[in-house]
Scaffold this motif. Structure first.
Motif, PDB file in Angstrom:
ATOM      1  N   PRO A  82       0.221   8.605 -13.086  1.00 59.23           N
ATOM      2  CA  PRO A  82      -1.069   7.926 -13.272  1.00 59.23           C
ATOM      3  C   PRO A  82      -1.460   6.688 -12.322  1.00 59.23           C
ATOM      4  CG  PRO A  82      -0.099   8.506 -15.440  1.00 59.23           C
ATOM      5  CD  PRO A  82       1.005   8.892 -14.509  1.00 59.23           C
ATOM      6  N   ALA A  83      -2.643   6.913 -11.821  1.00 60.80           N
ATOM      7  CA  ALA A  83      -2.959   5.897 -11.189  1.00 60.80           C
ATOM      8  C   ALA A  83      -3.385   4.571 -11.858  1.00 60.80           C
ATOM      9  CB  ALA A  83      -4.150   6.147 -10.124  1.00 60.80           C
ATOM     10  N   GLN A  84      -3.315   3.388 -11.169  1.00 62.75           N
ATOM     11  CA  GLN A  84      -3.732   2.061 -11.726  1.00 62.75           C
ATOM     12  C   GLN A  84      -5.122   1.959 -11.731  1.00 62.75           C
ATOM     13  OE1 GLN A  84      -1.089   2.093  -9.579  1.00 62.75           O
ATOM     14  NE2 GLN A  84       0.451   1.640 -11.141  1.00 62.75           N
ATOM     15  N   ASP A  85      -5.883   2.698 -10.480  1.00 59.81           N
ATOM     16  CA  ASP A  85      -7.192   2.515 -10.183  1.00 59.81           C
ATOM     17  C   ASP A  85      -7.626   4.060  -9.599  1.00 59.81           C
ATOM     18  OD1 ASP A  85      -9.769   2.023  -8.694  1.00 59.81           O
ATOM     19  OD2 ASP A  85      -9.387   0.007  -8.829  1.00 59.81           O
ATOM     20  N   PRO A  86      -8.774   4.484  -9.920  1.00 60.43           N
ATOM     21  CA  PRO A  86      -9.318   5.742  -9.520  1.00 60.43           C
ATOM     22  C   PRO A  86      -9.471   5.774  -7.956  1.00 60.43           C
ATOM     23  CG  PRO A  86     -10.742   5.112 -11.314  1.00 60.43           C
ATOM     24  CD  PRO A  86      -9.789   3.855 -11.188  1.00 60.43           C
ATOM     25  N   ALA A  87      -9.585   4.610  -7.280  1.00 59.97           N
ATOM     26  CA  ALA A  87      -9.754   4.302  -5.762  1.00 59.97           C
ATOM     27  C   ALA A  87      -8.427   4.844  -5.197  1.00 59.97           C
ATOM     28  CB  ALA A  87     -10.019   2.952  -5.600  1.00 59.97           C
ATOM     29  N   GLN A  88      -7.209   4.747  -5.981  1.00 53.86           N
ATOM     30  CA  GLN A  88      -6.142   5.374  -5.190  1.00 53.86           C
ATOM     31  C   GLN A  88      -6.142   6.893  -4.854  1.00 53.86           C
ATOM     32  OE1 GLN A  88      -3.973   3.523  -8.831  1.00 53.86           O
ATOM     33  NE2 GLN A  88      -2.148   3.669  -6.930  1.00 53.86           N
ATOM     34  N   PHE A  89      -7.294   7.601  -5.277  1.00 55.44           N
ATOM     35  CA  PHE A  89      -7.131   9.096  -5.047  1.00 55.44           C
ATOM     36  C   PHE A  89      -8.082   9.489  -3.925  1.00 55.44           C
ATOM     37  CE2 PHE A  89      -6.061   9.070  -9.551  1.00 55.44           C
ATOM     38  CZ  PHE A  89      -4.943   9.786  -9.506  1.00 55.44           C
ATOM     39  N   THR A  90      -8.643   7.970  -3.186  1.00 52.47           N
ATOM     40  CA  THR A  90      -9.174   8.130  -1.977  1.00 52.47           C
ATOM     41  C   THR A  90      -8.205   7.616  -0.937  1.00 52.47           C
ATOM     42  OG1 THR A  90     -11.331   8.001  -2.786  1.00 52.47           O
ATOM     43  CG2 THR A  90     -11.186   7.530  -0.408  1.00 52.47           C
ATOM     44  N   ALA A  91      -7.500   8.438   0.137  1.00 54.74           N
ATOM     45  CA  ALA A  91      -6.579   7.997   0.984  1.00 54.74           C
ATOM     46  C   ALA A  91      -7.200   7.232   2.190  1.00 54.74           C
ATOM     47  CB  ALA A  91      -6.162   9.323   1.762  1.00 54.74           C
ATOM     48  N   VAL A  92      -6.642   6.141   2.252  1.00 53.14           N
ATOM     49  CA  VAL A  92      -7.119   5.313   3.352  1.00 53.14           C
ATOM     50  C   VAL A  92      -6.000   5.123   4.804  1.00 53.14           C
ATOM     51  CG1 VAL A  92      -7.766   2.732   4.093  1.00 53.14           C
ATOM     52  CG2 VAL A  92      -8.322   3.792   1.761  1.00 53.14           C
ATOM     53  N   ARG A  93      -6.590   5.549   5.712  1.00 51.25           N
ATOM     54  CA  ARG A  93      -5.735   5.566   6.942  1.00 51.25           C
ATOM     55  C   ARG A  93      -6.112   4.481   7.901  1.00 51.25           C
ATOM     56  NH1 ARG A  93      -5.796  10.526  11.777  1.00 51.25           N
ATOM     57  NH2 ARG A  93      -3.788   9.982  12.564  1.00 51.25           N
ATOM     58  N   GLY A  94      -5.059   3.664   8.227  1.00 52.18           N
ATOM     59  CA  GLY A  94      -5.297   2.638   9.073  1.00 52.18           C
ATOM     60  C   GLY A  94      -3.779   1.926   9.523  1.00 52.18           C
ATOM     61  N   GLY A  95      -3.783   1.212  10.900  1.00 46.31           N
ATOM     62  CA  GLY A  95      -2.420   0.397  10.898  1.00 46.31           C
ATOM     63  C   GLY A  95      -1.463   1.134  10.857  1.00 46.31           C
ATOM     64  N   GLY A  96      -1.275   2.644  11.053  1.00 47.99           N
ATOM     65  CA  GLY A  96      -0.174   3.333  11.091  1.00 47.99           C
ATOM     66  C   GLY A  96       0.124   3.913   9.789  1.00 47.99           C
ATOM     67  N   ARG A  97      -0.769   3.778   8.876  1.00 42.32           N
ATOM     68  CA  ARG A  97      -0.412   4.095   7.331  1.00 42.32           C
ATOM     69  C   ARG A  97      -1.242   4.979   6.812  1.00 42.32           C
ATOM     70  NH1 ARG A  97       1.742  -1.664   4.722  1.00 42.32           N
ATOM     71  NH2 ARG A  97       3.831  -1.798   6.003  1.00 42.32           N
ATOM     72  N   ILE A  98      -0.894   5.677   5.645  1.00 41.30           N
ATOM     73  CA  ILE A  98      -1.863   6.247   4.799  1.00 41.30           C
ATOM     74  C   ILE A  98      -1.582   5.653   3.624  1.00 41.30           C
ATOM     75  CG2 ILE A  98      -2.701   8.365   3.928  1.00 41.30           C
ATOM     76  CD1 ILE A  98      -1.529   9.670   6.318  1.00 41.30           C
ATOM     77  N   THR A  99      -2.598   5.265   2.862  1.00 38.37           N
ATOM     78  CA  THR A  99      -2.450   4.288   1.548  1.00 38.37           C
ATOM     79  C   THR A  99      -3.058   5.331   0.414  1.00 38.37           C
ATOM     80  OG1 THR A  99      -2.569   2.317   2.619  1.00 38.37           O
ATOM     81  CG2 THR A  99      -2.733   2.479   0.256  1.00 38.37           C
ATOM     82  N   GLY A 100      -2.478   5.464  -0.593  1.00 33.43           N
ATOM     83  CA  GLY A 100      -3.240   6.109  -1.705  1.00 33.43           C
ATOM     84  C   GLY A 100      -2.131   6.880  -2.794  1.00 33.43           C
ATOM     85  N   ARG A 101      -2.704   6.975  -3.814  1.00 33.64           N
ATOM     86  CA  ARG A 101      -1.702   7.622  -4.871  1.00 33.64           C
ATOM     87  C   ARG A 101      -0.897   8.824  -4.461  1.00 33.64           C
ATOM     88  NH1 ARG A 101       0.834   5.441  -7.019  1.00 33.64           N
ATOM     89  NH2 ARG A 101       0.037   4.734  -9.203  1.00 33.64           N
ATOM     90  N   GLY A 102       0.393   9.006  -4.272  1.00 38.44           N
ATOM     91  CA  GLY A 102       1.068  10.109  -3.877  1.00 38.44           C
ATOM     92  C   GLY A 102       1.776  10.049  -2.642  1.00 38.44           C
ATOM     93  N   THR A 103       1.089   9.166  -1.751  1.00 41.69           N
ATOM     94  CA  THR A 103       1.485   9.157  -0.285  1.00 41.69           C
ATOM     95  C   THR A 103       3.025   9.000  -0.090  1.00 41.69           C
ATOM     96  OG1 THR A 103       1.089   6.731  -0.309  1.00 41.69           O
ATOM     97  CG2 THR A 103      -0.603   8.417   0.636  1.00 41.69           C
ATOM     98  N   ALA A 104       3.635   8.214  -1.075  1.00 46.13           N
ATOM     99  CA  ALA A 104       5.268   8.195  -0.946  1.00 46.13           C
ATOM    100  C   ALA A 104       5.877   9.166  -1.532  1.00 46.13           C
ATOM    101  CB  ALA A 104       5.625   6.650  -1.210  1.00 46.13           C
ATOM    102  N   ASP A 105       5.268   9.111  -2.949  1.00 42.58           N
ATOM    103  CA  ASP A 105       6.055  10.195  -3.835  1.00 42.58           C
ATOM    104  C   ASP A 105       4.915  11.263  -4.365  1.00 42.58           C
ATOM    105  OD1 ASP A 105       7.936  11.162  -6.010  1.00 42.58           O
ATOM    106  OD2 ASP A 105       7.166   9.335  -7.301  1.00 42.58           O
TER     107      ASP A 105
END
Length: 402
Positions: A82-105
């Protein structure tokens, strides 16, 4: 690597689409929708996908490259914590990274595996070789529905040469993983108002006596040492937490009629999890008998450890492939958690975790994956599949966790 990097935008877009699927587990929502996205992506890559519909909303997505009898498995899961914030389900691409819930795991890892399988096909699999892809939906809650189904339905071929899962190892090879054991212990008493406390049986006071012997048990297990390499800063012993969750009672002025606490452990590959379950149960039962307490023990998780030795040919070959792609010596370590490698290890298949995400950011509010790591891991999977399936494995030893 050139084939993979030419598809960098495709890979990032697929990660973002998967992140947008809110496959939080528990409760296990969004699984059919995510399975459909994976099916479409695999179809575009020529990975011959199919969706296995299991009870409820559970889904397993399978695919394959090649038609031969010599198999390597790529395995992953598309559920997330489960996410800490609903915004985590919108992936953000920038600086060579993709940030969001499940990107790593481990939705990023899934993308690496899919493009790795497609790259392996593009570079030429042997006629007798085959990559089989398994994507399950319930790893975060024990894998018994997804991976358990694959195992019990005979869909994991014990003759396979190896298995890889792109869990969040940070490009370290996890050649072993700990076993898991979880219990909920309920101590029963009898409720009574404080004004007539003498008529009650205080389950909380009984719980203190029932849980007390487990403190020494946890200390003993933490002093044990594994022969597998551990990450710097990680403990070499088996870890047991008493009372991670606890509670009970109905009000401050009422003798508690029921109180509970949990026991959760992660056990080194050398340990017998079933034997430890018997031992913990005996400690609790003996303490309850001595205290005159009534208890109920509910086992909520039993997962075997897994391990493949460093001298196994499958491990040696994987290390070589990692070095060839990254230019750095391969690192082998014991995963501090529990992995789906166990389902393959149990039938004698050498099994490894190797993925682009970082263990330390997984499950957290700022979870991310490096795009360059996605590409390197995909290249390792492609190279390993081709090298493995071209390898003379006539005397390939079966795996056996010590």
């Amino acid at each position: 690597m050139e084939w993979i990097e030419d598809r960098a935008d495709e890979m990032a877009e697929l990660v973002a689409r998967l992140v947008a699927c809110r496959t939080e587990n528990p409760p296990g929502r969004g699984l059919p929708e995510c399975a459909a996205i994976l099916h479409d992506a695999m179809d575009r890559l020529g990975l011959a996908p199919e969706i296995l519909v299991l009870p409820g909303d559970a889904r397993v997505v399978r695919g394959a490259v090649g038609d031969g009898d010599r198999i390597v498995y790529f395995h992953g899961h598309f559920d997330v914590v489960p996410a800490q914030d609903p915004a985590q389900f919108t992936a953000v691409r920038g600086g060579g990274r993709i940030t969001g819930r499940g990107t790593a795991d481990m939705k990023g890892g899934i993308v690496s595996m899919l493009y790795g399988a497609a790259a392996a096909r593009a570079s030429g699999l042997p006629e007798d070789g085959r990559i089989v892809i398994h994507l399950v939906c319930d790893e975060e809650t024990g894998s018994t529905v997804g991976s358990g189904y694959l195992r019990h339905a005979g869909l994991i071929d014990p003759r396979a040469l190896a298995m890889l899962t792109a869990e969040q190892s940070g490009e370290v090879i996890w050649n072993a993983a700990k076993g898991a054991l979880s219990l909920r212990v309920t101590v029963h008493g009898r409720s009574s108002h404080v004004g007539q406390a003498f008529k009650g049986v205080n389950s909380f006071l009984h719980m203190l006596k029932v849980a007390a012997p487990l403190e020494a048990y946890a200390e003993e297990m933490s002093d044990r040492r594994t022969a597998y390499r551990v990450s710097p800063g990680e403990a070499p012993g088996s870890m047991v937490v008493i009372g991670g969750k606890s509670g009970g009672g109905s009000n401050f002025n009422v003798v508690p009629g029921s109180t509970y606490f949990t026991v959760d452990g992660r056990f080194n590959p050398e340990e017998d999890v079933e034997a430890e379950l018997t031992r913990i149960t005996r400690l609790i039962s003996e303490a309850a008998l001595q205290a005159g307490a009534e208890v109920t023990i509910d086992v909520t998780q039993v997962a075997a450890p897994a391990g493949t030795t460093l001298d196994h040919p499958a491990a040696v070959l994987l290390g070589e492939c990692v070095t060839e792609v990254t230019g750095a010596p391969a690192r082998f370590e014991l995963c501090a958690g529990c992995l789906d490698t166990r389902w393959y290890d149990q039938v004698g298949i050498p099994a490894f975790g190797y993925g682009p995400g970082l263990f330390e950011v997984s499950h957290g509010p700022d979870e991310y994956v490096e795009e360059a790591a996605l590409h390197r891991v995909a290249a390792v999977y492609a190279r390993y599949a081709n090298r493995l399936l071209h390898h003379d494995s006539g005397t390939w030893p079966r795996n056996s966790t010590p």
